[in-house]
Design a protein around this motif. Structure first.
Motif, PDB file in Angstrom:
ATOM      1  N   TRP A   1      -2.538  -3.176  12.285  1.00  0.00           N
ATOM      2  CA  TRP A   1      -3.252  -3.159  11.008  1.00  0.00           C
ATOM      3  C   TRP A   1      -4.733  -3.485  11.202  1.00  0.00           C
TER       4      TRP A   1
ATOM      5  N   LEU B   1      -6.313  -0.396  12.787  1.00  0.00           N
ATOM      6  CA  LEU B   1      -6.415   0.687  11.812  1.00  0.00           C
ATOM      7  C   LEU B   1      -7.568   0.435  10.845  1.00  0.00           C
TER       8      LEU B   1
ATOM      9  N   SER C   1       8.086   6.292   5.451  1.00  0.00           N
ATOM     10  CA  SER C   1       6.685   5.911   5.281  1.00  0.00           C
ATOM     11  C   SER C   1       6.558   4.423   4.955  1.00  0.00           C
TER      12      SER C   1
ATOM     13  N   LEU D   1       1.287   5.558   4.972  1.00  0.00           N
ATOM     14  CA  LEU D   1       1.350   5.779   6.405  1.00  0.00           C
ATOM     15  C   LEU D   1       2.652   6.525   6.682  1.00  0.00           C
TER      16      LEU D   1
END
Length: 104
Positions: A7, A10, A47, A66
């Motif tokens: 995370w 990202l 997802s 995602l």
């Protein structure tokens, strides 16, 4: 790579994506964090969805989805390192709060 590292990476990858836009207004945006809220495992389109804080202040609330590989049935099966887009030409789809998709 574990989930927490994913995370954070990202978040920085999204900020880099903003900086690559031709439109200067979009280049002013950045991402200040992501929070997963809902997981949809199994089925044809597994997802993880949640909230992203983005924008010129990094505090506008955006939604994200995602998309996971087919057959991902649990958190334990998520290969976090495989989900992170590289900075070598992989492209991401970013949609603003108005739902418009921005292409680099």
């Amino acid at each position: 790579m574990d989930e927490q590292d994913f995370w954070v990476r990202l978040e920085y990858r999204i900020t880099a994506e903003f900086q690559g836009f031709a439109d200067e207004r979009l280049r002013r945006n950045w991402c200040d964090g992501l929070m997963a809220e809902e997981c949809n495992f199994g089925g044809m389109k597994p997802s993880i969805s949640g909230r992203a804080w983005c924008g010129t202040t990094g505090q506008d609330r955006w939604r994200f989805i995602l998309v996971l590989p087919p057959g991902t049935d649990s958190y334990e099966q998520v290969d976090w390192s495989a989900l992170l887009p590289s900075d070598r030409g992989d492209r991401m789809a970013l949609a603003g709060s108005g739902g418009r998709e921005h292409d680099r």
